[in-house]
Design a protein around this motif. Sequence first.
Motif, PDB file in Angstrom:
ATOM      1  N   ARG A   1       1.492  -1.629   0.380  1.00  0.00           N
ATOM      2  CA  ARG A   1      -0.208   0.332   0.051  1.00  0.00           C
ATOM      3  C   ARG A   1       0.579   1.150  -0.397  1.00  0.00           C
ATOM      4  O   ARG A   1       0.861   2.830  -0.534  1.00  0.00           O
ATOM      5  CB  ARG A   1      -0.706   0.234   1.034  1.00  0.00           C
ATOM      6  N   ILE A   2       2.348   1.415   0.554  1.00  0.00           N
ATOM      7  CA  ILE A   2       2.496   2.416   0.551  1.00  0.00           C
ATOM      8  C   ILE A   2       3.180   2.513  -0.838  1.00  0.00           C
ATOM      9  O   ILE A   2       4.048   3.658  -1.145  1.00  0.00           O
ATOM     10  CB  ILE A   2       3.902   2.279   1.680  1.00  0.00           C
ATOM     11  N   SER A   3       4.167   1.432  -1.154  1.00  0.00           N
ATOM     12  CA  SER A   3       4.470   1.375  -2.554  1.00  0.00           C
ATOM     13  C   SER A   3       3.481   2.259  -3.492  1.00  0.00           C
ATOM     14  O   SER A   3       4.268   2.834  -3.893  1.00  0.00           O
ATOM     15  CB  SER A   3       4.968   0.328  -2.780  1.00  0.00           C
ATOM     16  N   ASP A   4       2.404   1.280  -3.198  1.00  0.00           N
ATOM     17  CA  ASP A   4       1.366   2.519  -4.378  1.00  0.00           C
ATOM     18  C   ASP A   4       1.136   3.268  -4.525  1.00  0.00           C
ATOM     19  O   ASP A   4       0.690   4.485  -5.238  1.00  0.00           O
ATOM     20  CB  ASP A   4       0.279   1.327  -4.607  1.00  0.00           C
ATOM     21  N   THR A   5       1.305   4.199  -2.884  1.00  0.00           N
ATOM     22  CA  THR A   5       0.559   5.356  -2.773  1.00  0.00           C
ATOM     23  C   THR A   5       1.772   6.071  -3.662  1.00  0.00           C
ATOM     24  O   THR A   5       1.909   7.367  -4.162  1.00  0.00           O
ATOM     25  CB  THR A   5       0.512   5.986  -1.296  1.00  0.00           C
ATOM     26  N   GLN A   6       3.248   5.553  -3.411  1.00  0.00           N
ATOM     27  CA  GLN A   6       4.018   6.775  -2.975  1.00  0.00           C
ATOM     28  C   GLN A   6       4.449   6.415  -5.069  1.00  0.00           C
ATOM     29  O   GLN A   6       4.997   8.459  -5.165  1.00  0.00           O
ATOM     30  CB  GLN A   6       5.777   5.561  -2.729  1.00  0.00           C
ATOM     31  N   SER A   7       3.743   5.736  -5.473  1.00  0.00           N
ATOM     32  CA  SER A   7       4.121   5.420  -6.823  1.00  0.00           C
ATOM     33  C   SER A   7       2.661   6.391  -7.261  1.00  0.00           C
ATOM     34  O   SER A   7       3.822   7.776  -8.518  1.00  0.00           O
ATOM     35  CB  SER A   7       3.845   4.672  -7.488  1.00  0.00           C
ATOM     36  N   ARG A   8       2.405   6.538  -6.733  1.00  0.00           N
ATOM     37  CA  ARG A   8       1.241   7.555  -7.421  1.00  0.00           C
ATOM     38  C   ARG A   8       1.590   9.262  -6.688  1.00  0.00           C
ATOM     39  O   ARG A   8       1.282   9.783  -7.210  1.00  0.00           O
ATOM     40  CB  ARG A   8      -0.294   7.582  -6.531  1.00  0.00           C
ATOM     41  N   VAL A   9       2.274   9.373  -5.884  1.00  0.00           N
ATOM     42  CA  VAL A   9       2.865  10.919  -5.089  1.00  0.00           C
ATOM     43  C   VAL A   9       3.933  11.441  -6.389  1.00  0.00           C
ATOM     44  O   VAL A   9       4.418  12.038  -6.808  1.00  0.00           O
ATOM     45  CB  VAL A   9       3.551  10.892  -4.225  1.00  0.00           C
ATOM     46  N   ASN A  10       4.483  10.111  -7.135  1.00  0.00           N
ATOM     47  CA  ASN A  10       5.647  10.395  -8.169  1.00  0.00           C
ATOM     48  C   ASN A  10       4.636  10.720  -9.309  1.00  0.00           C
ATOM     49  O   ASN A  10       5.454  11.348 -10.141  1.00  0.00           O
ATOM     50  CB  ASN A  10       6.600   9.152  -8.178  1.00  0.00           C
ATOM     51  N   GLN A  11       4.101  10.169  -9.676  1.00  0.00           N
ATOM     52  CA  GLN A  11       3.574  11.122 -10.308  1.00  0.00           C
ATOM     53  C   GLN A  11       2.350  12.289 -10.402  1.00  0.00           C
ATOM     54  O   GLN A  11       1.600  12.736 -11.538  1.00  0.00           O
ATOM     55  CB  GLN A  11       2.647  10.083 -10.796  1.00  0.00           C
ATOM     56  N   THR A  12       2.481  12.665  -9.503  1.00  0.00           N
ATOM     57  CA  THR A  12       1.323  13.677  -9.052  1.00  0.00           C
ATOM     58  C   THR A  12       2.035  14.804  -8.910  1.00  0.00           C
ATOM     59  O   THR A  12       3.424  15.379  -8.355  1.00  0.00           O
ATOM     60  CB  THR A  12       0.549  13.685  -7.506  1.00  0.00           C
ATOM     61  N   HIS A  13       1.543  16.099  -9.571  1.00  0.00           N
ATOM     62  CA  HIS A  13       1.832  17.208  -9.166  1.00  0.00           C
ATOM     63  C   HIS A  13       1.288  18.728  -9.193  1.00  0.00           C
ATOM     64  O   HIS A  13       0.131  18.441  -8.882  1.00  0.00           O
ATOM     65  CB  HIS A  13       2.440  18.135 -10.539  1.00  0.00           C
ATOM     66  N   VAL A  14       1.693  19.111  -7.606  1.00  0.00           N
ATOM     67  CA  VAL A  14       0.884  20.285  -7.181  1.00  0.00           C
ATOM     68  C   VAL A  14       1.009  21.854  -8.151  1.00  0.00           C
ATOM     69  O   VAL A  14       2.440  22.250  -7.717  1.00  0.00           O
ATOM     70  CB  VAL A  14       1.537  20.229  -5.127  1.00  0.00           C
ATOM     71  N   ASN A  15       0.134  22.202  -8.722  1.00  0.00           N
ATOM     72  CA  ASN A  15      -0.092  23.426  -9.257  1.00  0.00           C
ATOM     73  C   ASN A  15       0.077  25.087  -8.554  1.00  0.00           C
ATOM     74  O   ASN A  15       1.688  25.200  -8.450  1.00  0.00           O
ATOM     75  CB  ASN A  15      -1.116  23.707 -10.538  1.00  0.00           C
ATOM     76  N   GLN A  16      -0.095  24.543  -7.283  1.00  0.00           N
ATOM     77  CA  GLN A  16       0.427  25.630  -6.225  1.00  0.00           C
ATOM     78  C   GLN A  16       0.624  25.167  -4.664  1.00  0.00           C
ATOM     79  O   GLN A  16      -0.916  25.458  -4.358  1.00  0.00           O
ATOM     80  CB  GLN A  16      -1.448  27.454  -6.499  1.00  0.00           C
TER      81      GLN A  16
END
Length: 491
Positions: A260-275
């Motif tokens: 679960r942590i790995s899956d979340t980390q993978s999504r985090v790595n692909q998530t960009h925060v605009n502001q």
Amino acid sequence: MRQRPLLPVTAGFLAVALSVTTPGLAEAQYLDDSPDRFKLPTLVSTGSNAISGEESRLGRAWLRQFRAHVPEWRDPIAQHYVETLVGRLVPYSDLGGINTAVTLVDNRSLNAFAVPGGVIGVNAGLFAFADDEAEVASVVAHELGHLSQRHYARAQARMEQTQIPAMATMLAGLILAAGGAGDAGIAALAGSQAALIQDQLRYSRRYEEEADRVGLRAMANAGYVPQAMVDMFRAMQRLMSLQGGTPPEFLLTHPITESRISDTQSRVNQTHVNQPREEDLQYHLIRSRALLAIHGRDPSQALTIMRQDDAPQDAQRYLQALLDARSGRIEAALTSLDALSRQYPDVAMLPASAVKVALDGGRVDDAIARAQSQLRLMPGYAPTAQMLGEALLQRDPGRAFRELSDLAERRPEDPSVFGLLAEAAGRSGHEAWGHLARAEQMQLTGDIDRAIRQLDVAEDIANREGDMNARARVRSRRDDFIGYRETMENF
């Protein structure tokens, strides 16, 4: 990263969801024709498409029962902060039109939850555990994810699919056992139970993944660094190991696994925060208040923890001011809070804290002057409006009644506001409305039978005084209260 406190973890992250197809709770409706403009809320109207009326009633009934049995963390400043945080996340959580109700729990355990009807609960212990606001946001966003994905309704549907065959097998096992099959019957019974539990766990884990995904997207869109969700998972994992490797009950329903942590980390790595949101002082101020609530018997422990965690110096100054006030050093506390208010003119909780210190210290006129000054600059800030009403009770009950009536209109599910309003009504000669307000406070805290008796008293007074508005309101609310009681009986 600072050393996190070792906190107990209660059963929970009770995550249940909402139907999104039928009308539900929206803005409260009031009677406007009272000459006193005293407006008490109804619970359900038809302005929202987010929640069904039935789920709204169930959720609000659950909240009333919860308040009746669990000690609340009654802190208007912390309440406003959490409501603002929830409000920041809701628009990005696939929950359009929802009206949330936030309850704070006076408990040091790490916990948060969401229930049908948009009820969000947060323990004081969550603030003691989390490093920063983004970590708290990750927990709240996850719970909102459960709501948006309708996990409660889906779990109920799944139970309908699995429970009948499982019950049939269990009954067969009982028949075998009763018929002399002995161990064979018991084994069949145990096997059917295990299969049902395994099925539920499988769906629970799927729901957790969905809530993570929705929550991660919501917090990123709201400007929070998504890495905070992974950091929070890691911290929970360490907590579990410190507790001897035995999963706390809430981690059985919210299992923290490496996958679960790995899956979340993978999504985090692909998530960009605009502001991305900048870290500000407010979270650490609220954390100070939470630590004081947790360590009420030894308040100095709160400052010790803040120092050990290397909290911002200005947050430590704020906490020291609150400790000074508790020790009777009112002038020193106000001097520190005023200096911080000048340094951070946009942080509303700083002057509000000074109002509270002055009020609790018996400086009623100073509290009124401070509250009025803040509300001119920051109109609508509910904690200060509530404290102004409380202070005016001692100087001008009629004005307190008017101020608190307006606040009750804006905060129709806040029992503390109705408690003050009842007192203001009684002191200013609005006796029938005072009993109405007391009835509202009682029904909001689960004491529905006494609330109905208060309505009876209010109606008798209204009849004696010829107050037709109050009488009409009593009769309307009695029907509502009886409906609440029928719903609450489910709990």
